[in-house]
Design an enzyme around this catalytic site. Structure first.
Site, short mmCIF file in Angstrom:
data_model
loop_
_atom_site.label_atom_id
_atom_site.label_comp_id
_atom_site.label_asym_id
_atom_site.label_seq_id
_atom_site.Cartn_x
_atom_site.Cartn_y
_atom_site.Cartn_z
N ASN A 70 0.83 -1.21 0.00
CA ASN A 70 0.00 0.00 0.00
C ASN A 70 0.86 1.25 0.00
O ASN A 70 1.96 1.28 0.55
CB ASN A 70 -1.00 -0.02 1.16
CG ASN A 70 -0.47 0.66 2.40
OD1 ASN A 70 -0.49 1.90 2.53
ND2 ASN A 70 0.04 -0.14 3.33
N LEU A 74 -1.09 8.11 4.14
CA LEU A 74 -1.67 8.61 5.40
C LEU A 74 -2.85 9.56 5.21
O LEU A 74 -2.95 10.59 5.89
CB LEU A 74 -0.58 9.27 6.27
CG LEU A 74 0.55 8.36 6.73
CD1 LEU A 74 1.58 9.14 7.53
CD2 LEU A 74 0.03 7.20 7.58
N ASN A 127 3.30 6.57 15.03
CA ASN A 127 3.83 6.01 13.79
C ASN A 127 5.12 6.77 13.45
O ASN A 127 5.05 7.93 13.06
CB ASN A 127 2.77 6.16 12.70
CG ASN A 127 3.25 5.69 11.34
OD1 ASN A 127 4.40 5.27 11.19
ND2 ASN A 127 2.38 5.76 10.35
N CYS A 130 7.12 7.99 9.45
CA CYS A 130 6.86 9.19 8.64
C CYS A 130 8.17 9.90 8.36
O CYS A 130 9.07 9.92 9.20
CB CYS A 130 5.96 10.15 9.38
SG CYS A 130 4.49 9.38 10.00
N LYS A 165 5.45 2.80 17.58
CA LYS A 165 5.36 1.73 16.58
C LYS A 165 6.59 1.74 15.67
O LYS A 165 6.82 2.71 14.93
CB LYS A 165 4.09 1.93 15.75
CG LYS A 165 3.87 0.86 14.71
CD LYS A 165 2.52 1.00 14.08
CE LYS A 165 2.24 -0.06 13.06
NZ LYS A 165 0.92 0.10 12.46
N ASN A 192 5.60 -2.07 11.55
CA ASN A 192 4.89 -1.39 10.48
C ASN A 192 5.21 -2.14 9.18
O ASN A 192 5.84 -3.19 9.22
CB ASN A 192 5.33 0.08 10.42
CG ASN A 192 4.20 0.97 9.94
OD1 ASN A 192 3.50 0.62 8.99
ND2 ASN A 192 4.03 2.11 10.56
N THR A 268 -3.99 -6.49 7.73
CA THR A 268 -4.41 -6.81 6.37
C THR A 268 -5.47 -7.92 6.31
O THR A 268 -6.35 -7.88 5.45
CB THR A 268 -3.17 -7.20 5.54
OG1 THR A 268 -2.25 -6.09 5.61
CG2 THR A 268 -3.50 -7.48 4.10
C1 LIG Z 1 -3.93 -0.08 3.84
C2 LIG Z 1 -3.03 0.06 5.05
C3 LIG Z 1 -2.98 1.27 5.72
C4 LIG Z 1 -2.15 1.43 6.82
N1 LIG Z 1 -2.13 2.63 7.49
C5 LIG Z 1 -1.37 2.76 8.63
C6 LIG Z 1 -1.40 3.96 9.38
O1 LIG Z 1 -2.15 4.91 9.07
N2 LIG Z 1 -0.59 4.07 10.48
C7 LIG Z 1 0.23 3.02 10.88
O2 LIG Z 1 0.94 3.15 11.88
N3 LIG Z 1 0.25 1.86 10.18
C8 LIG Z 1 -0.52 1.71 9.09
N4 LIG Z 1 -0.51 0.50 8.40
C9 LIG Z 1 0.33 -0.60 8.87
C10 LIG Z 1 -0.48 -1.61 9.71
O3 LIG Z 1 -1.06 -1.02 10.85
C11 LIG Z 1 0.40 -2.81 10.15
O4 LIG Z 1 1.45 -2.35 10.94
C12 LIG Z 1 0.97 -3.57 8.95
O5 LIG Z 1 0.04 -3.64 7.90
C13 LIG Z 1 1.42 -4.99 9.32
O6 LIG Z 1 0.36 -5.75 9.82
P1 LIG Z 1 -0.53 -6.76 8.90
O7 LIG Z 1 0.43 -7.63 8.16
O8 LIG Z 1 -1.39 -7.52 9.88
O9 LIG Z 1 -1.33 -5.90 7.99
C14 LIG Z 1 -1.34 0.34 7.28
C15 LIG Z 1 -1.42 -0.88 6.59
C16 LIG Z 1 -2.25 -1.04 5.49
C17 LIG Z 1 -2.30 -2.37 4.79
#
Ligand SMILES: Cc1cc2nc3c(=O)[nH]c(=O)nc-3n(C[C@H](O)[C@H](O)[C@H](O)COP(=O)(O)O)c2cc1C
Length: 305
Positions: A70, A74, A127, A130, A165, A192, A268
């Site tokens: 992705n 943000l 987070n 950034c 994080k 992340n 996800t």
């Molecule tokens: C579409 C999408 C948007 C995300 N947006 C954020 C976010 O705004 N802030 C953040 O700290 N992590 C964000 N993440 C990261 C997730 O919170 C997570 O750390 C990462 O996807 C790994 O976990 P997963 O494999 O279970 O998805 C995002 C992930 C995805 C897939």
């Protein structure tokens, strides 16, 4: 037999260790048709910045084998709107939430921390993936000194439960985890997304057409990276660690607890299976009941023997 799944982080107590991960679950009631949010340990909101952000233009998602890339950028409503529109819904529905925060300068993070303190927000997750605009867009979470300064500054302004994080896109995760602990954070969440590239390739009329989607990889394929990072972090620090990355069933949760996670976030997998969090919770509880674990603490202890 009543099973005690609670997680006591001192400043906050979760009813169970299952949380949703930021950016994969909206802000509050978006998943209401699928699950009862109040059954979960809590939700982590989509990232909130000081001002609203429109996010990236162009392709934002790219599906890979067992994962997703992705580059949302943000996109979010900004803190003002969050407080005005989203927070009241969370409060009215008694949903425990952790506010995920994103900034592009120390000043932005510090202002957000101050607002969260003033608004009595019980838990925030920072987070640090950034880019720090002033230092040539190097991410906050990749340099221990910068990270220490950031955490210390946030800690000064925000007294409740502070989670940092971490990004996995570093070589020395231990130094970063130590910087977070030294800066005074209450917990670390990891990971992340992992930097990745999707290639869209076609061959039409004797010519290749191509485009790239460069962004963060998530989903099942990153679980081994996440497990390795959580283990390394846990061995470096004494503060609690929340495991994230590729979790899709209760056995994954056991694996994360085995390497030191105190709670977990599911990201996800919510897209494929919107009630996965409730299923994981039920399966975890059943596993504990069938195997005579009365408390989550007993289970964690046994996993880490
Ligand atoms: C579409 C999408 C948007 C995300 N947006 C954020 C976010 O705004 N802030 C953040 O700290 N992590 C964000 N993440 C990261 C997730 O919170 C997570 O750390 C990462 O996807 C790994 O976990 P997963 O494999 O279970 O998805 C995002 C992930 C995805 C897939």
């Amino acid at each position: 037999m009543g099973i005690d799944l609670s997680v006591n982080f001192n400043k906050i107590k979760l009813k169970n260790p299952i949380l949703t991960a930021s950016g994969t679950y909206g802000y509050n009631t978006e998943f209401d048709d699928f699950i009862d949010i109040n059954k979960l340990g809590g939700i982590v909101t989509k990232a909130i910045s000081l001002k609203p952000r429109l996010g990236n233009e162009g392709d934002r998602l790219f599906e890979t084998e067992c994962g997703l890339i992705n580059r949302i950028g943000l996109e979010n409503v900004g803190i003002e709107k969050f407080l005005e529109v989203k927070k009241p819904v969370l409060d009215e529905n008694n949903i425990f939430y952790i506010l995920n925060i994103a900034g592009n300068s120390f000043d932005e993070y510090f202002k957000l921390a101050h607002i969260c303190e003033k608004e009595n927000i019980k838990a925030i997750e920072i987070n640090v993936s950034c880019p720090n605009v002033k230092s040539g867009c190097l991410e906050f979470g990749t340099d221990p000194k910068t990270l220490y300064k950031l955490v210390k500054g946030i800690r000064k302004r925000y007294k409740s439960f502070l989670i940092i994080k971490l990004t996995p896109n570093v070589s020395d995760i231990e130094s970063l985890a130590l910087a977070v602990q030294k800066g005074g954070a209450d917990a670390i969440s990891a990971i992340n997304t992992v930097k990745g590239l999707g290639v869209k390739l076609d061959y039409i009329n004797n010519k290749f057409t191509k485009s790239f989607v460069q962004g963060g990889l998530s989903g099942k394929c990153i679980k081994p990276v996440a497990l390795s990072m959580v283990k390394r972090i846990k061995e470096a620090v004494t503060i609690p660690v929340i495991g994230i990355g590729g979790i899709s069933n209760y056995k994954d949760v056991l694996e994360f607890m085995c390497v030191g996670a105190d709670a977990v976030q599911i990201g996800t997998e919510n897209f494929t299976n919107p009630n996965v969090t409730e299923i994981i919770l039920k399966d975890l509880e059943n596993f504990m009941r069938e195997n005579n674990f009365e408390t989550l603490e007993d289970l964690k202890r046994s996993l880490r023997l």
